[in-house]
Design an enzyme around this catalytic site. Structure first.
Site, PDB file in Angstrom:
ATOM      1  N   HIS A 224       0.868  -1.265   0.174  1.00 12.48           N
ATOM      2  CA  HIS A 224      -0.105   0.037  -0.130  1.00 12.48           C
ATOM      3  C   HIS A 224       0.989   1.130   0.116  1.00 12.48           C
ATOM      4  CE1 HIS A 224      -3.111   2.870   2.022  1.00 12.48           C
ATOM      5  NE2 HIS A 224      -3.061   2.753   0.812  1.00 12.48           N
TER       6      HIS A 224
ATOM      7  N   CYS B  72      -0.634   0.250   9.627  1.00 13.92           N
ATOM      8  CA  CYS B  72      -0.977   1.635   9.128  1.00 13.92           C
ATOM      9  C   CYS B  72      -2.513   1.903   8.787  1.00 13.92           C
ATOM     10  CB  CYS B  72       0.031   1.873   8.005  1.00 13.92           C
ATOM     11  SG  CYS B  72       1.641   1.945   8.689  1.00 13.92           S
ATOM     12  N   HIS B  73      -2.871   0.861   7.897  1.00  8.97           N
ATOM     13  CA  HIS B  73      -4.125   0.988   7.396  1.00  8.97           C
ATOM     14  C   HIS B  73      -5.207  -0.240   7.168  1.00  8.97           C
ATOM     15  CE1 HIS B  73      -1.343   3.951   5.327  1.00  8.97           C
ATOM     16  NE2 HIS B  73      -2.348   4.821   6.025  1.00  8.97           N
ATOM     17  N   GLY B  74      -4.365  -1.282   7.960  1.00  8.12           N
ATOM     18  CA  GLY B  74      -5.118  -2.408   8.109  1.00  8.12           C
ATOM     19  C   GLY B  74      -4.991  -3.607   6.939  1.00  8.12           C
TER      20      GLY B  74
END
Ligand code: FES
Length: 218
Positions: free
Chosen positions: A138, A165-167
């Protein structure tokens, strides 16, 4: 030219809002720090790599003789964290199950994120040993190695890599889940076994050609 490196345990985090380059810099620094703190880590190398050797991107040899099933070590190659995990029999069985593959975006590793010799269900040369570039596809955080099922990641979690960080989630072959921000599987770097207990990172097996720069995304 190769050198034998001292692995460091996994476990570094980055934060929202950082650029991709920042993440990689933070990652390298964090891992170096963890390695220094954990001087009692049981893996002992015969030599430490010279900085100019690492900077030049030369292959490195990693002693995996002390890695137990279910464990992972982390080394730096070309300033990137490289995960080397030894998977258990149960973990390998799960990687072949539809319970796992039905959750994945690219279960057959069709996108070029690995060399041909790792384009298989275990994404590696030997099923037991997984070698990955430990950078989330990502925005470049370092995913955490979470091999234990369940826990804070929920009852459906069967072990794998979790990017805080964002799963984003990956299974224990580095294959990304559907419905998470990361678009691609974690990259597999060029590597091969020099012996049963030494992996050379940065060099392909004889007769194979693969350049890490050819992957879709690091
Ligand atoms: S960097 Fe965003 S999920 Fe990993």
């Amino acid at each position: 030219m190769t050198d034998t490196v001292q692995p460091a345990p996994a476990g570094a985090e980055a934060h929202d809002g950082e650029t991709r380059r920042d993440f990689i810099t933070i990652a390298a620094t964090a891992i170096a720090g963890v390695g220094a703190v954990c001087a009692a880590w049981p893996l002992i190398s015969s030599m430490n790599p010279a900085e100019d050797v690492l900077a030049a991107g030369a292959p490195i040899d990693v002693d995996i003789s002390a890695v137990q099933p279910g464990q992972q070590i982390v080394v730096l190659w070309r300033s990137r964290p490289v995960f080397i995990a030894r998977r258990t029999g149960d973990e390998l069985k799960y990687l072949q199950s539809t319970q796992d593959t039905s959750n994945l975006r690219d279960p057959e590793s069709e996108v070029v994120q690995q060399p041909e010799y790792a384009k298989n269900w275990h994404r590696s040369i030997k099923p037991e040993y997984l070698v990955l570039v430990g950078i989330c596809t990502h925005l470049g955080c370092i995913p955490a190695f979470v091999p234990q099922p369940g826990g804070s990641l929920g009852s459906s979690w069967e072990g794998g890599y979790f990017c805080p960080c964002h799963g984003s989630r990956y299974d224990l072959a580095g294959r990304v889940f559907q419905g998470v921000p990361a678009p691609y599987n974690l990259p597999v770097p060029p590597h091969h076994f020099v012996s049963d207990t030494v992996i050379r990172i940065g060099e392909n097996p004889p007769g194979s050609v693969f350049d890490l720069n050819s992957v879709e995304q690091i």
